[in-house]
Scaffold this active site. Structure first.
Site, PDB file in Angstrom:
ATOM      1  N   ASP A 207      -6.339  -7.166   4.725  1.00  0.00           N
ATOM      2  CA  ASP A 207      -7.311  -6.459   4.015  1.00  0.00           C
ATOM      3  C   ASP A 207      -8.200  -7.523   3.285  1.00  0.00           C
ATOM      4  O   ASP A 207      -9.433  -7.545   3.502  1.00  0.00           O
ATOM      5  CB  ASP A 207      -6.721  -5.437   2.712  1.00  0.00           C
TER       6      ASP A 207
ATOM      7  N   ASP B 130     -11.915  -9.164   4.956  1.00  0.00           N
ATOM      8  CA  ASP B 130     -13.390  -9.162   4.281  1.00  0.00           C
ATOM      9  C   ASP B 130     -13.927 -10.869   4.377  1.00  0.00           C
ATOM     10  O   ASP B 130     -15.206 -10.935   4.425  1.00  0.00           O
ATOM     11  CB  ASP B 130     -13.169  -8.875   2.842  1.00  0.00           C
TER      12      ASP B 130
ATOM     13  N   LYS C  26       3.240 -15.552   2.395  1.00  0.00           N
ATOM     14  CA  LYS C  26       3.554 -16.177   1.332  1.00  0.00           C
ATOM     15  C   LYS C  26       4.950 -16.522   1.041  1.00  0.00           C
ATOM     16  O   LYS C  26       5.713 -15.929   0.253  1.00  0.00           O
ATOM     17  CB  LYS C  26       2.901 -15.426   0.218  1.00  0.00           C
TER      18      LYS C  26
ATOM     19  N   TYR D 259       0.686  -1.150  -0.126  1.00  0.00           N
ATOM     20  CA  TYR D 259      -0.037   0.051  -0.078  1.00  0.00           C
ATOM     21  C   TYR D 259       0.772   1.320   0.043  1.00  0.00           C
ATOM     22  O   TYR D 259       0.434   2.339  -0.392  1.00  0.00           O
ATOM     23  CB  TYR D 259      -0.804   0.103   1.242  1.00  0.00           C
TER      24      TYR D 259
ATOM     25  N   ASP E 265      -2.836 -18.418   1.156  1.00  0.00           N
ATOM     26  CA  ASP E 265      -3.675 -18.974  -0.001  1.00  0.00           C
ATOM     27  C   ASP E 265      -4.455 -20.107   0.883  1.00  0.00           C
ATOM     28  O   ASP E 265      -5.740 -20.356   0.969  1.00  0.00           O
ATOM     29  CB  ASP E 265      -3.104 -19.578  -1.212  1.00  0.00           C
TER      30      ASP E 265
HETATM   31  C1  IPM Z   1     -10.224  -1.483   4.222  1.00  0.00           C
HETATM   32  C2  IPM Z   1     -10.445  -0.891   3.192  1.00  0.00           C
HETATM   33  C3  IPM Z   1      -9.449   0.007   2.516  1.00  0.00           C
HETATM   34  C4  IPM Z   1      -7.964  -0.642   2.744  1.00  0.00           C
HETATM   35  C5  IPM Z   1      -9.613   0.889   1.396  1.00  0.00           C
HETATM   36  C6  IPM Z   1     -10.726   1.648   1.313  1.00  0.00           C
HETATM   37  C7  IPM Z   1      -8.347   1.739   0.876  1.00  0.00           C
HETATM   38  O1  IPM Z   1     -10.623  -1.897   1.837  1.00  0.00           O
HETATM   39  O2  IPM Z   1     -10.170  -0.684   5.570  1.00  0.00           O
HETATM   40  O3  IPM Z   1     -10.304  -2.844   4.350  1.00  0.00           O
HETATM   41  O4  IPM Z   1      -7.659  -1.500   1.693  1.00  0.00           O
HETATM   42  O5  IPM Z   1      -7.332  -1.063   3.608  1.00  0.00           O
HETATM   43 MG    MG Z   2     -10.695  -3.857   2.783  1.00  0.00          MG
END
Ligand code: IPM
Ligand code: MG
Length: 354
Positions: A243, A247, A187, A142, A219
């Site tokens: 990240d 999710d 990884k 990032y 993975d």
């Molecule tokens: C998160 C989001 C952010 C990230 C984006 C919006 C930059 O996906 O906080 O998980 O990738 O960190």
């Molecule tokens: Mg995210």
């Protein structure tokens, strides 16, 4: 106690969900005799529209000077065509880096009332889902160099030992307060940065002999999270892996709308935000789930202000909301009562007890 809270409503559903969290904080201050002062900060697409910059310097300064920051969400298709260094997300990354909050804590815990909202089989859910992802937040790909030259684009993934060590320690400390199991995810079969990651984790493990450290390739981890999430206690991983995995981990608990997060660095001034995005498609319709943001406010009280009882009051109110059969659209199921964003806030505020 008096606390100054910088409030970033942001874009999309951000303003609606933040509004509910502020009402919850007002109720806490009334019950417990605290004073929370809220200062609005522009960040994201709305700041681009107003100032031509997703996070102007004076806005960052307000955050750094506050006692903590509460953030809704930023971004949206409207700003897809702005130059990449001015995207709404750049504001968020600049805020995280500017505040020095390298440690992002994302819990994946299933509420017993929502076990049927998980997309996983009941036999898997019944074994329990309760783990934390500790994500490194201000390093890695990032924050490496990004550039596009003709038909080639480059993003640099770089970690130093000291960057890995400080997040590694948070991983071990987090596991120490829980079931003492830490899984380091990388990884290392492909990436140098991951081989360094693994080496540092094993060096630290010699200091944390009470913690059981395991290694897992990312993975495989993505697979194990849906195969048997009960095996995890604390996962520690680098920025982008965290990240993606967070999710995935949120979805198995029912809805990404329920998950809060905290980000901390060297001081008590933290950044608190739900892990979901700005969902422009449902913005302004009063159907967003504000619970991830409300629970983020609870984390702020616990981690930055040492207000454990107050934080628990909020979490108990969320649990009581679910017990009473209320659901927002994202967690709706048969026989439950559907409520919108504002009504969800009303009910949670009403259920907060000292
Ligand atoms: C998160 C989001 C952010 C990230 C984006 C919006 C930059 O996906 O906080 O998980 O990738 O960190
Ligand atoms: Mg995210």
């Amino acid at each position: 106690m008096n606390k100054n809270i910088a409030v970033i409503r942001g874009d999309g559903i951000g303003p609606e969900i933040i509004e509910q969290a502020l009402r919850v904080l007002d109720k806490i201050s009334e019950l417990y005799g605290h004073t929370f002062r809220f200062t609005d900060v522009d960040m994201g697409g709305c700041a681009i529209d107003k100032w031509g910059n997703p996070l102007p310097d004076e806005m960052l300064e307000k955050c750094v000077k506050s006692d903590s920051v509460l953030l809704g969400a930023v971004g949206g298709n409207k700003w897809n065509d702005v130059p990449s260094n001015l995207r709404p997300e750049k504001g968020l990354l600049r805020l995280r880096a500017g505040m020095g909050v390298y440690s992002n804590n994302r819990p994946a815990k299933i509420w017993k009332q929502l076990s049927d909202a998980s997309p996983l089989k009941k036999s898997i859910v019944d074994k329990g889902i309760d783990f934390i992802i500790v994500r490194e937040l201000i390093g890695g790909i990032y924050f490496g160099e990004h550039k596009t030259e003709n038909d080639t684009a480059i993003d640099v993934l770089k970690y130093s030992e000291s960057e890995i060590e400080r997040i590694g320690r948070i991983g071990f400390e987090t596991a120490r307060k829980r079931n003492k199991k830490l899984c380091s995810v990388e990884k290392s079969n492909v990436l140098d940065s991951s081989r360094l990651w693994k080496k540092v984790m094993h060096r630290l493990a010699k200091e944390y002999t009470d913690i059981e450290l395991s290694d897992m390739l990312v993975d495989n981890c993505a697979m194990q999270i849906v195969k048997d999430p009960s095996q995890f206690d604390v996962i520690v991983t680098e920025n982008m892996f965290g990240d993606i995995l967070s999710d995935e981990a949120s979805m198995i608990t029912g809805s990404i709308g329920m998950i809060p997060s905290s980000s901390l660095g060297a001081t008590k001034c933290g950044l608190y935000e739900p892990i979901h995005g700005s969902a422009p498609d449902i913005a302004g319709k009063d159907i967003a789930n504000p619970i991830g943001t409300i629970l983020s406010a609870a984390m702020m009280l616990r981690f930055s202000f040492d207000m454990e009882k107050e934080a628990a009051s909020i979490e108990n109110a969320v649990s009581a909301f679910l017990d009473s059969g209320y659901r927002t659209a994202d967690i709706m199921s048969d026989g439950m009562t559907l409520v919108g964003c504002r009504k969800c806030g009303d009910i949670i505020v009403e259920k907060i007890k000292k």
